[in-house]
Design an enzyme around this catalytic site. Structure first.
Site, PDB file in Angstrom:
ATOM      1  N   VAL A 164       0.837  -1.206   0.000  1.00 21.37           N
ATOM      2  CA  VAL A 164       0.000   0.000   0.000  1.00 21.37           C
ATOM      3  C   VAL A 164       0.865   1.247   0.000  1.00 21.37           C
ATOM      4  O   VAL A 164       0.643   2.177  -0.787  1.00 21.37           O
ATOM      5  CB  VAL A 164      -0.960  -0.004   1.200  1.00 21.37           C
ATOM      6  CG1 VAL A 164      -1.762   1.300   1.238  1.00 21.37           C
ATOM      7  CG2 VAL A 164      -1.913  -1.191   1.139  1.00 21.37           C
ATOM      8  N   ASP A 184      10.385   2.794   7.951  1.00 19.21           N
ATOM      9  CA  ASP A 184      10.052   1.376   7.865  1.00 19.21           C
ATOM     10  C   ASP A 184      11.278   0.572   8.285  1.00 19.21           C
ATOM     11  O   ASP A 184      12.254   0.483   7.533  1.00 19.21           O
ATOM     12  CB  ASP A 184       9.629   0.999   6.446  1.00 19.21           C
ATOM     13  CG  ASP A 184       9.008  -0.395   6.372  1.00 19.21           C
ATOM     14  OD1 ASP A 184       9.494  -1.292   7.095  1.00 19.21           O
ATOM     15  OD2 ASP A 184       8.050  -0.595   5.602  1.00 19.21           O
ATOM     16  N   ALA A 244      -4.591   1.907   8.266  1.00 19.99           N
ATOM     17  CA  ALA A 244      -3.832   0.725   8.686  1.00 19.99           C
ATOM     18  C   ALA A 244      -4.666  -0.141   9.625  1.00 19.99           C
ATOM     19  O   ALA A 244      -5.417  -1.013   9.184  1.00 19.99           O
ATOM     20  CB  ALA A 244      -2.522   1.163   9.342  1.00 19.99           C
ATOM     21  N   ARG A 245      -4.552   0.097  10.917  1.00 20.54           N
ATOM     22  CA  ARG A 245      -5.322  -0.618  11.922  1.00 20.54           C
ATOM     23  C   ARG A 245      -5.565   0.307  13.102  1.00 20.54           C
ATOM     24  O   ARG A 245      -4.726   1.141  13.455  1.00 20.54           O
ATOM     25  CB  ARG A 245      -4.577  -1.870  12.424  1.00 20.54           C
ATOM     26  CG  ARG A 245      -4.702  -3.094  11.507  1.00 20.54           C
ATOM     27  CD  ARG A 245      -6.147  -3.591  11.434  1.00 20.54           C
ATOM     28  NE  ARG A 245      -6.303  -4.849  10.723  1.00 20.54           N
ATOM     29  CZ  ARG A 245      -6.484  -4.974   9.418  1.00 20.54           C
ATOM     30  NH1 ARG A 245      -6.489  -3.892   8.653  1.00 20.54           N
ATOM     31  NH2 ARG A 245      -6.657  -6.154   8.863  1.00 20.54           N
ATOM     32  N   ASP A 269      -9.912   5.694   8.870  1.00 18.91           N
ATOM     33  CA  ASP A 269     -10.650   4.541   8.348  1.00 18.91           C
ATOM     34  C   ASP A 269     -10.678   3.398   9.346  1.00 18.91           C
ATOM     35  O   ASP A 269     -11.445   2.457   9.160  1.00 18.91           O
ATOM     36  CB  ASP A 269     -10.016   4.059   7.031  1.00 18.91           C
ATOM     37  CG  ASP A 269     -10.798   2.923   6.391  1.00 18.91           C
ATOM     38  OD1 ASP A 269     -12.025   3.081   6.185  1.00 18.91           O
ATOM     39  OD2 ASP A 269     -10.197   1.868   6.107  1.00 18.91           O
ATOM     40  N   GLU A 274     -14.568  -1.353  16.183  1.00 19.93           N
ATOM     41  CA  GLU A 274     -15.166  -1.161  14.857  1.00 19.93           C
ATOM     42  C   GLU A 274     -16.504  -1.871  14.743  1.00 19.93           C
ATOM     43  O   GLU A 274     -16.576  -3.078  14.980  1.00 19.93           O
ATOM     44  CB  GLU A 274     -14.201  -1.680  13.784  1.00 19.93           C
ATOM     45  CG  GLU A 274     -12.923  -0.854  13.741  1.00 19.93           C
ATOM     46  CD  GLU A 274     -11.929  -1.321  12.695  1.00 19.93           C
ATOM     47  OE1 GLU A 274     -10.963  -0.593  12.426  1.00 19.93           O
ATOM     48  OE2 GLU A 274     -12.116  -2.427  12.141  1.00 19.93           O
ATOM     49  N   HIS A 293     -13.593   1.309   8.157  1.00 19.28           N
ATOM     50  CA  HIS A 293     -12.649   0.287   7.710  1.00 19.28           C
ATOM     51  C   HIS A 293     -13.030  -0.221   6.311  1.00 19.28           C
ATOM     52  O   HIS A 293     -13.077  -1.413   6.043  1.00 19.28           O
ATOM     53  CB  HIS A 293     -12.619  -0.871   8.708  1.00 19.28           C
ATOM     54  CG  HIS A 293     -11.347  -1.674   8.651  1.00 19.28           C
ATOM     55  ND1 HIS A 293     -10.872  -2.375   9.720  1.00 19.28           N
ATOM     56  CD2 HIS A 293     -10.460  -1.889   7.641  1.00 19.28           C
ATOM     57  CE1 HIS A 293      -9.754  -3.009   9.380  1.00 19.28           C
ATOM     58  NE2 HIS A 293      -9.488  -2.719   8.126  1.00 19.28           N
ATOM     59  N   ALA A 295     -11.537   1.091   3.370  1.00 22.54           N
ATOM     60  CA  ALA A 295     -10.551   1.476   2.346  1.00 22.54           C
ATOM     61  C   ALA A 295     -10.364   0.375   1.312  1.00 22.54           C
ATOM     62  O   ALA A 295     -10.272   0.638   0.114  1.00 22.54           O
ATOM     63  CB  ALA A 295      -9.219   1.834   3.002  1.00 22.54           C
TER      64      ALA A 295
END
Length: 349
Positions: A164, A184, A244-245, A269, A274, A293, A295
């Site tokens: 992504v 990263d 992401a989360r 998102d 959730e 959530h 996306a």
């Protein structure tokens, strides 16, 4: 060789999973109704070699999450495959201890998620959530009070540059001429440069980015990493986006940063719970654009992730190791268990 049985609970994300699996005579699909009792579900899964697992932790009953307790009741299980790139309901260490492969569908929904993230960046910079809130409240008067900013030429900071993040980089560089910086720990500078971005440390990313966008998994290392200290280290007026989360960012800390004006706007998102409760203050904040959530919930992405999941099960049923293994350290133990079940070891792809 007997059929490779795959169980799933409730629903599949797209019919493409069942259609693709139906083309392989080696596979047998076992549907477990969402309303089944835990005992009934465990009994059905206990005869399965594969478990196709919901990726969103709040959709799947906790007793059916792939943790040590459930794995201890599934003696035949060889592989658990997440519905998507994320695998929140699955514990990789517990899978490894049980000799079970954990597979995700990384990359399968990259386009949908990347487009969503960039869309949120644009909406936030152009202050669309605030404009809508003003019109709904009947307070829309002077348009100059909603003076926005353009994405072109800005510094976009990505936490994570996998499938992504790489696609987000491509979009914002090609369409908007952005400089992209990436934190990263799993990628070296050369790999990140090949994806069109610059590798920086976390502190540099927070200090220099005009937009901070999260594209990393939820792990013990990333849980709560975007906290009050991290928000304070960002530029004043930063735009924060996450597809992401939930739980990677601290929702209370974000709310405080938005209320102070340090964070100008946020695109969210993903959530701690959730869907979030209807009275969640971030849902009602003028500077937040929210989604549930979704996306990666596009026709194209879901058709793709379900097809590649079914094909991964087919690979294993045919005696070949599947792609996208999350816990490669399990392989030696897994090969022993697979050989005991089917009389021959699986071949490496």
């Amino acid at each position: 060789m007997s059929k490779f049985r795959i169980g799933y609970v409730g629903f599949v994300p797209h019919p493409n999973f069942l259609e693709t699996a139906a083309k392989d005579p080696a596979l047998e699909i076992v549907h477990i109704p969402l309303e089944a009792s835990t005992g009934e579900a465990v009994q059905a899964l206990s005869s399965c070699h594969g478990y196709y697992v919901m990726a969103a932790r709040d959709e799947l009953p906790v007793p059916l999450h792939v943790h040590a307790e459930l794995l201890g009741k599934l003696p035949n299980l060889l592989m658990a495959a997440s519905y998507g790139a994320g695998y929140d309901p699955c514990n990789p260490e517990d899978c490894t201890a049980a000799g079970v492969l954990l597979v995700n569908q990384a990359g399968g929904n990259a386009e949908g998620v990347a487009e969503h993230a960039v869309g949120m960046m644009l909406a936030c910079l152009k202050r669309m959530p605030e404009a809508q809130a003003s019109m709904i409240a009947g307070t829309a008067r002077n348009r100059a009070t909603l003076l926005g900013r353009e994405l072109r030429g800005r510094v976009v900071g990505l936490v994570g540059c996998g499938n992504v993040g790489a696609r987000v980089t491509e979009i914002v560089k090609a369409a908007f001429g952005c400089r992209v910086i990436v934190c990263d720990p799993f990628l070296d500078a050369a790999t990140i440069a090949a994806r069109g971005a610059e590798k920086v440390d976390f502190a540099t990313l927070l200090a220099e980015a005009d937009v901070v966008s999260l594209h990393c998994p939820l792990t013990p290392a990333t849980r709560g990493m975007i906290n009050a200290e991290a928000f304070a280290a960002m530029k004043k007026g930063v735009v924060f986006v996450t597809t992401a989360r939930g739980s990677i960012h601290d929702e209370d800390a974000l709310l405080a940063a938005l209320n102070s004006g340090h964070v100008a706007s946020a695109g969210l998102d993903v959530w701690e719970v959730e869907p979030p409760p209807t009275d969640h203050p971030l849902l009602h904040h003028r500077a937040v654009i929210a989604s549930q959530h979704t996306a990666g919930v596009t026709q194209e992405s879901r058709a793709n992730i379900t097809k590649i999941a079914a094909l991964a099960f087919s690979e294993l049923a045919a005696g070949r190791m599947p792609p996208r293994i999350v816990n490669p350290e399990v392989k030696a133990r897994f090969v022993e268990r697979y050989t005991a079940a089917f009389g021959r070891p699986p071949l490496e792809a």
